[in-house]
Design a protein around this motif. Structure first.
Motif, PDB file in Angstrom:
ATOM      1  N   THR A 126       0.799  -1.224   0.000  1.00 27.92           N
ATOM      2  CA  THR A 126       0.000   0.000   0.000  1.00 27.92           C
ATOM      3  C   THR A 126       0.836   1.281   0.000  1.00 27.92           C
ATOM      4  O   THR A 126       0.280   2.377  -0.071  1.00 27.92           O
ATOM      5  N   GLY A 127       2.145   1.156   0.081  1.00 29.12           N
ATOM      6  CA  GLY A 127       2.993   2.343   0.012  1.00 29.12           C
ATOM      7  C   GLY A 127       2.729   3.136  -1.256  1.00 29.12           C
ATOM      8  O   GLY A 127       2.724   4.376  -1.242  1.00 29.12           O
ATOM      9  N   ARG A 128       2.487   2.438  -2.338  1.00 25.80           N
ATOM     10  CA  ARG A 128       2.235   3.094  -3.630  1.00 25.80           C
ATOM     11  C   ARG A 128       0.982   3.981  -3.560  1.00 25.80           C
ATOM     12  O   ARG A 128       0.956   5.092  -4.084  1.00 25.80           O
ATOM     13  N   ALA A 129      -0.070   3.475  -2.901  1.00 24.59           N
ATOM     14  CA  ALA A 129      -1.313   4.238  -2.800  1.00 24.59           C
ATOM     15  C   ALA A 129      -1.130   5.481  -1.931  1.00 24.59           C
ATOM     16  O   ALA A 129      -1.620   6.567  -2.261  1.00 24.59           O
ATOM     17  N   LEU A 130      -0.432   5.330  -0.812  1.00 22.49           N
ATOM     18  CA  LEU A 130      -0.239   6.468   0.085  1.00 22.49           C
ATOM     19  C   LEU A 130       0.649   7.526  -0.557  1.00 22.49           C
ATOM     20  O   LEU A 130       0.421   8.732  -0.384  1.00 22.49           O
ATOM     21  N   TYR A 131       1.638   7.094  -1.307  1.00 24.38           N
ATOM     22  CA  TYR A 131       2.510   8.061  -1.979  1.00 24.38           C
ATOM     23  C   TYR A 131       1.717   8.860  -3.004  1.00 24.38           C
ATOM     24  O   TYR A 131       1.872  10.082  -3.115  1.00 24.38           O
ATOM     25  N   ALA A 132       0.843   8.170  -3.739  1.00 26.98           N
ATOM     26  CA  ALA A 132       0.012   8.858  -4.735  1.00 26.98           C
ATOM     27  C   ALA A 132      -0.943   9.841  -4.064  1.00 26.98           C
ATOM     28  O   ALA A 132      -1.357  10.834  -4.675  1.00 26.98           O
TER      29      ALA A 132
ATOM     30  N   ARG B 147       1.160   7.803 -14.723  1.00 30.82           N
ATOM     31  CA  ARG B 147       1.180   6.383 -14.371  1.00 30.82           C
ATOM     32  C   ARG B 147       0.532   5.610 -15.518  1.00 30.82           C
ATOM     33  O   ARG B 147      -0.549   5.967 -15.988  1.00 30.82           O
ATOM     34  N   THR B 148       1.184   4.540 -15.940  1.00 36.04           N
ATOM     35  CA  THR B 148       0.775   3.875 -17.180  1.00 36.04           C
ATOM     36  C   THR B 148       0.030   2.568 -16.976  1.00 36.04           C
ATOM     37  O   THR B 148      -0.370   1.928 -17.951  1.00 36.04           O
ATOM     38  N   ALA B 149      -0.170   2.143 -15.734  1.00 36.05           N
ATOM     39  CA  ALA B 149      -0.912   0.906 -15.483  1.00 36.05           C
ATOM     40  C   ALA B 149      -2.379   1.110 -15.867  1.00 36.05           C
ATOM     41  O   ALA B 149      -2.889   2.235 -15.851  1.00 36.05           O
ATOM     42  N   PRO B 150      -3.082   0.029 -16.209  1.00 38.14           N
ATOM     43  CA  PRO B 150      -4.512   0.157 -16.508  1.00 38.14           C
ATOM     44  C   PRO B 150      -5.264   0.726 -15.310  1.00 38.14           C
ATOM     45  O   PRO B 150      -4.812   0.658 -14.171  1.00 38.14           O
TER      46      PRO B 150
ATOM     47  N   THR C 158      -7.986  -5.623  -0.427  1.00 37.28           N
ATOM     48  CA  THR C 158      -8.712  -6.671   0.281  1.00 37.28           C
ATOM     49  C   THR C 158      -7.738  -7.443   1.165  1.00 37.28           C
ATOM     50  O   THR C 158      -6.517  -7.431   0.931  1.00 37.28           O
ATOM     51  N   ALA C 159      -8.301  -8.127   2.162  1.00 34.40           N
ATOM     52  CA  ALA C 159      -7.477  -8.911   3.079  1.00 34.40           C
ATOM     53  C   ALA C 159      -6.825 -10.092   2.379  1.00 34.40           C
ATOM     54  O   ALA C 159      -5.811 -10.614   2.845  1.00 34.40           O
ATOM     55  N   ASP C 160      -7.391 -10.534   1.263  1.00 34.98           N
ATOM     56  CA  ASP C 160      -6.839 -11.668   0.534  1.00 34.98           C
ATOM     57  C   ASP C 160      -5.720 -11.234  -0.410  1.00 34.98           C
ATOM     58  O   ASP C 160      -4.713 -11.926  -0.567  1.00 34.98           O
ATOM     59  N   LEU C 161      -5.897 -10.067  -1.043  1.00 32.75           N
ATOM     60  CA  LEU C 161      -5.034  -9.666  -2.154  1.00 32.75           C
ATOM     61  C   LEU C 161      -4.089  -8.531  -1.821  1.00 32.75           C
ATOM     62  O   LEU C 161      -3.127  -8.292  -2.545  1.00 32.75           O
ATOM     63  N   GLY C 162      -4.339  -7.792  -0.743  1.00 30.27           N
ATOM     64  CA  GLY C 162      -3.588  -6.576  -0.515  1.00 30.27           C
ATOM     65  C   GLY C 162      -4.109  -5.484  -1.447  1.00 30.27           C
ATOM     66  O   GLY C 162      -5.252  -5.511  -1.893  1.00 30.27           O
ATOM     67  N   LEU C 163      -3.261  -4.513  -1.771  1.00 30.60           N
ATOM     68  CA  LEU C 163      -3.668  -3.410  -2.629  1.00 30.60           C
ATOM     69  C   LEU C 163      -3.955  -3.908  -4.045  1.00 30.60           C
ATOM     70  O   LEU C 163      -3.155  -4.629  -4.636  1.00 30.60           O
ATOM     71  N   VAL C 164      -5.101  -3.508  -4.565  1.00 35.00           N
ATOM     72  CA  VAL C 164      -5.464  -3.834  -5.952  1.00 35.00           C
ATOM     73  C   VAL C 164      -5.398  -2.587  -6.829  1.00 35.00           C
ATOM     74  O   VAL C 164      -4.881  -2.628  -7.943  1.00 35.00           O
ATOM     75  N   ALA C 165      -5.902  -1.449  -6.328  1.00 37.90           N
ATOM     76  CA  ALA C 165      -5.920  -0.224  -7.128  1.00 37.90           C
ATOM     77  C   ALA C 165      -6.015   0.984  -6.201  1.00 37.90           C
ATOM     78  O   ALA C 165      -6.442   0.872  -5.051  1.00 37.90           O
TER      79      ALA C 165
ATOM     80  N   LEU D 243      -4.289   0.461 -11.309  1.00 36.38           N
ATOM     81  CA  LEU D 243      -3.990  -0.870 -10.787  1.00 36.38           C
ATOM     82  C   LEU D 243      -2.593  -0.924 -10.187  1.00 36.38           C
ATOM     83  O   LEU D 243      -1.646  -0.339 -10.722  1.00 36.38           O
ATOM     84  N   GLU D 244      -2.471  -1.656  -9.092  1.00 38.52           N
ATOM     85  CA  GLU D 244      -1.175  -1.871  -8.449  1.00 38.52           C
ATOM     86  C   GLU D 244      -0.280  -2.692  -9.373  1.00 38.52           C
ATOM     87  O   GLU D 244      -0.759  -3.470 -10.193  1.00 38.52           O
TER      88      GLU D 244
END
Length: 417
Positions: A117-123, A310-313, A236-243, A254-255
């Motif tokens: 989730t570092g990526r999400a917080l940085y954004a 950011r170039t991810a879908p 989610t608790a199963d996947l971690g950060l998704v988007a 998307l992560e």
């Protein structure tokens, strides 16, 4: 100050896709070797051949309900509490175990920023040296740790506030002067309104990363009026950060460690880009190697790339639930059954079952898109409907593009007055 969390965010889409497809066979093989549940589900699959999206789409979808049932079955037999899905064993490599409603037990690996989730917080504008007020629950569920690990990855200090105790949390904010907030948007609103009522000055709080519930544009605008820029995180608790949301506020990016597909609810069939369907995720996390995991959430892929560079879908965000199972005249009808009806007729594209009526006087109408009118199609499909659902209904053939693009396979239009 750098704009991006790392260089992965700006690699070309072709480079990212090639890297994902190159990593996929190894992750499939790892899952088969170290996850008993995935080994059973992927029995007979040659991992080396799963190196494209087309090949990935041939694998079965694992839904959360199935994960729960496998966990329950093995626990009842005195076996693995994770249902055979985790590739970790207790010890230094597994730092924590969490429980989500069900209960479903999830492992946390010991790697830094395990949930990514570092990526999400940085954004969202969080930076090293700042203080984060974390109001996600620290009790049993992983929400608080998911965001805390990301804050640490960015270089932030965290105040573990947890949930509830509004007055004490507000007092801590006044004393500690946090820069950012993590938690649900509803509790952030409670804190800000309480601060207004009491005259507490928490203008130090200028940013927030929220999740766990919807945050509509109207609420985001209200937060901005209060001086707080709020960004949504989908994890989610199963996947971690998704988007995660960016300053462009055009969908969620998307992560970098997930492969996402959008499938028709109740099936594993991918839909055309832009069409709403169930979000299915394959994670490249070796600790919990979930392959084609159905989140049960509806979304759609947005065209193009994020204006931030950011170039991810990107996905539109949360658009409802995919499990639209409905009880009709005492019988459960599932989205997969609607898909089965449509599959038997090659000329049929999208299908939508509309349930109407009042109380016990239910009626069903299967609306199907077909490019060309075929004599007797409606009658043939009505017979198939009776065969599959054991219920009678009508079929309406409409032209392509007529049905709404909202991911609904079963629409419950009944009156419950």
């Amino acid at each position: 100050m750098t704009v991006f969390f790392d260089a992965l965010e700006t690699r070309s889409p072709a480079e990212r896709e090639a890297a994902h497809m190159a990593a996929l066979p190894g992750q499939i093989a790892h899952a088969q070797a170290h996850s008993a549940a995935m080994a059973e589900m992927l029995r007979g699959v040659d991992a080396a051949t799963v190196n494209s999206r087309a090949a990935l789409a041939q694998l079965p979808v694992t839904r959360k309900s199935e994960l729960l049932e496998r966990q329950k079955a093995l626990r009842a037999a005195g076996g693995d509490a994770f249902g055979g899905f985790a590739a970790l064993v207790r010890g230094p490599g597994m730092s924590r175990i969490f429980a989500s409603p069900g209960p479903i037990y999830e492992p946390e690996g010991s790697t830094a920023d395990y949930w990514r989730t570092g990526r999400a917080l940085y954004a969202a504008g969080f930076r090293a040296g700042e203080l984060v007020h974390n109001s996600f629950s620290y009790h049993m569920t992983p929400g608080a740790f998911i965001l805390e690990s990301g804050a640490h990855a960015v270089g932030c200090t965290v105040f573990p506030a947890g949930t509830g105790q509004t007055e004490q949390q507000l007092e801590a904010m006044l004393d500690l002067q946090p820069n950012g907030y993590t938690g649900t948007p509803s509790f952030l609103r409670i804190l800000l309104e309480k601060a207004q009522q009491t005259g507490a000055n928490i203008g130090c709080l200028t940013k927030a990363s929220v999740g766990g519930e919807a945050c509509p544009p109207s609420l985001t605008a209200w937060f901005q009026e209060q001086g707080v820029d709020v960004y949504q995180t989908y994890a989610t608790a199963d996947l971690g950060l998704v988007a995660y949301e960016t300053s462009a506020r055009q969908g969620l990016v998307l992560e970098e460690s997930v492969i996402v597909e959008i499938v028709r609810p109740g099936t594993g069939d991918t839909v055309p880009e832009g069409e709403v369907g169930e979000l299915v995720v394959t994670t490249l996390n070796p600790a919990y190697p979930l392959i084609r995991f159905g989140t049960g959430d509806l979304s759609a892929i947005l065209p193009g790339s994020c204006p931030t560079g950011r170039t991810a879908p990107r996905i539109k965000g949360w658009m409802g639930r995919a499990d639209q199972t409905t009880k009709i005249k005492g019988m459960f009808v599932h989205p997969s059954q609607v898909a089965d009806m449509a599959r038997r007729f090659p000329q049929v594209g999208k299908a939508r079952l509309v349930v109407s009526g009042e109380m016990a006087n239910d009626s069903m109408c299967l609306q199907v898109e077909a490019a060309q009118a075929v004599d007797g199609l409606a009658e043939q499909m009505e017979a198939v409907m009776r065969e599959i659902t054991k219920l009678r209904g009508t079929v309406q053939v409409v032209s392509p593009g007529t049905l709404p693009n909202d991911g609904k396979v079963i629409e419950d239009a009944r009156s419950y007055k």
